[in-house]
Write an enzyme that holds these catalytic residues in place. Structure first.
Site, PDB file in Angstrom:
ATOM      1  N   ASP A   8      37.235  62.812  40.903  1.00 16.06           N
ATOM      2  CA  ASP A   8      35.965  63.732  40.955  1.00 16.06           C
ATOM      3  C   ASP A   8      36.394  65.222  40.929  1.00 16.06           C
ATOM      4  O   ASP A   8      37.845  65.601  40.938  1.00 16.06           O
ATOM      5  CB  ASP A   8      34.939  63.484  42.106  1.00 16.06           C
ATOM      6  CG  ASP A   8      35.649  63.739  43.447  1.00 16.06           C
ATOM      7  OD1 ASP A   8      36.893  64.176  43.450  1.00 16.06           O
ATOM      8  OD2 ASP A   8      34.763  63.701  44.428  1.00 16.06           O
ATOM      9  N   CYS A  65      39.654  61.098  45.018  1.00 17.94           N
ATOM     10  CA  CYS A  65      38.410  62.123  45.442  1.00 17.94           C
ATOM     11  C   CYS A  65      38.961  62.949  46.718  1.00 17.94           C
ATOM     12  O   CYS A  65      40.030  62.785  46.947  1.00 17.94           O
ATOM     13  CB  CYS A  65      37.173  61.526  45.696  1.00 17.94           C
ATOM     14  SG  CYS A  65      37.064  60.207  47.026  1.00 17.94           S
ATOM     15  N   THR A  67      38.672  62.635  49.785  1.00 17.26           N
ATOM     16  CA  THR A  67      39.253  61.574  50.982  1.00 17.26           C
ATOM     17  C   THR A  67      39.706  60.298  50.288  1.00 17.26           C
ATOM     18  O   THR A  67      40.395  59.482  51.084  1.00 17.26           O
ATOM     19  CB  THR A  67      38.256  61.213  52.145  1.00 17.26           C
ATOM     20  OG1 THR A  67      37.220  60.697  51.284  1.00 17.26           O
ATOM     21  CG2 THR A  67      38.037  62.717  52.831  1.00 17.26           C
ATOM     22  N   HIS A  98      49.769  42.068  49.870  1.00 17.74           N
ATOM     23  CA  HIS A  98      49.109  41.142  50.596  1.00 17.74           C
ATOM     24  C   HIS A  98      47.536  41.125  50.211  1.00 17.74           C
ATOM     25  O   HIS A  98      47.112  40.056  50.227  1.00 17.74           O
ATOM     26  CB  HIS A  98      49.025  41.281  52.160  1.00 17.74           C
ATOM     27  CG  HIS A  98      50.141  40.853  52.979  1.00 17.74           C
ATOM     28  ND1 HIS A  98      50.489  40.998  54.170  1.00 17.74           N
ATOM     29  CD2 HIS A  98      51.647  40.717  52.470  1.00 17.74           C
ATOM     30  CE1 HIS A  98      51.675  40.645  54.773  1.00 17.74           C
ATOM     31  NE2 HIS A  98      52.187  40.462  53.594  1.00 17.74           N
ATOM     32  N   HIS A 133      48.357  34.217  51.171  1.00 22.07           N
ATOM     33  CA  HIS A 133      47.671  35.393  50.839  1.00 22.07           C
ATOM     34  C   HIS A 133      46.532  35.059  49.762  1.00 22.07           C
ATOM     35  O   HIS A 133      45.488  35.790  49.690  1.00 22.07           O
ATOM     36  CB  HIS A 133      48.325  36.837  50.555  1.00 22.07           C
ATOM     37  CG  HIS A 133      49.313  37.161  51.510  1.00 22.07           C
ATOM     38  ND1 HIS A 133      49.090  37.547  52.747  1.00 22.07           N
ATOM     39  CD2 HIS A 133      50.795  37.224  51.592  1.00 22.07           C
ATOM     40  CE1 HIS A 133      50.122  37.703  53.577  1.00 22.07           C
ATOM     41  NE2 HIS A 133      51.092  37.413  52.823  1.00 22.07           N
TER      42      HIS A 133
END
Ligand code: RB5
Length: 142
Positions: A8, A65, A67, A98, A133
């Site tokens: 963004d 973005c 964060t 994992h 996993h």
């Protein structure tokens, strides 16, 4: 390996640098936008990229973005997308090893270019370990 990238406005400034790092690591990367730093809504780009990754088997996505949180929340609404918000090389490595993550998210306002480079390197060098996993990853989908 094929990568897609989208951001963004709060992730736009690092997009060209990220593309160069991925190319220097020997991969192909397709830019899904935006093409300027004008304000946009991160879910629009998270959904666009998630659909591209799902349509191109074995590809990876990179979403940036401010964060990384909004991008990861929106991308994880797509069945088959495992978007991991990574803050360093360790979380990037473990997201691949994992969690078999196929979309990497990080925040331009959280990590600097040195850390971003180490995240991209760790992600691109790490394969899913499978084994125990696999059943856990399979249980992620509702
Ligand atoms: C934009 O200001 C910011 O909210 C966005 O880039 C992102 O951090 C949301 O999770």
């Amino acid at each position: 390996m094929k990568y897609y990238i989208a951001t963004d406005h709060a992730g736009f400034a690092v997009k060209e640098s990220v593309k160069k790092i991925i190319k220097d690591l020997g991969h192909h990367i397709e830019d899904l936008g935006p093409s300027s730093a004008q304000r946009v809504d991160y879910p629009d780009y998270a959904h666009l990229l998630s659909e591209a990754v799902l349509a191109d088997s074995g590809s990876f996505g990179i979403l940036v973005c401010g964060t990384g949180i909004g991008m990861s929340l929106a991308a994880n609404k797509h069945e088959g997308i495992r978007a991991a918000l990574c803050h360093d090389a360790y979380t990037a490595k473990m997201a691949r090893a994992h969690n078999d993550a196929n979309v990497l998210c990080f925040g331009e306002r959280v990590v600097g270019m040195g850390v971003i480079e180490s995240i991209l390197k760790a992600w691109s060098e790490t394969n899913f370990e499978g084994g125990r996993h696999s059943q856990r990853v399979a249980k992620i989908e509702p």
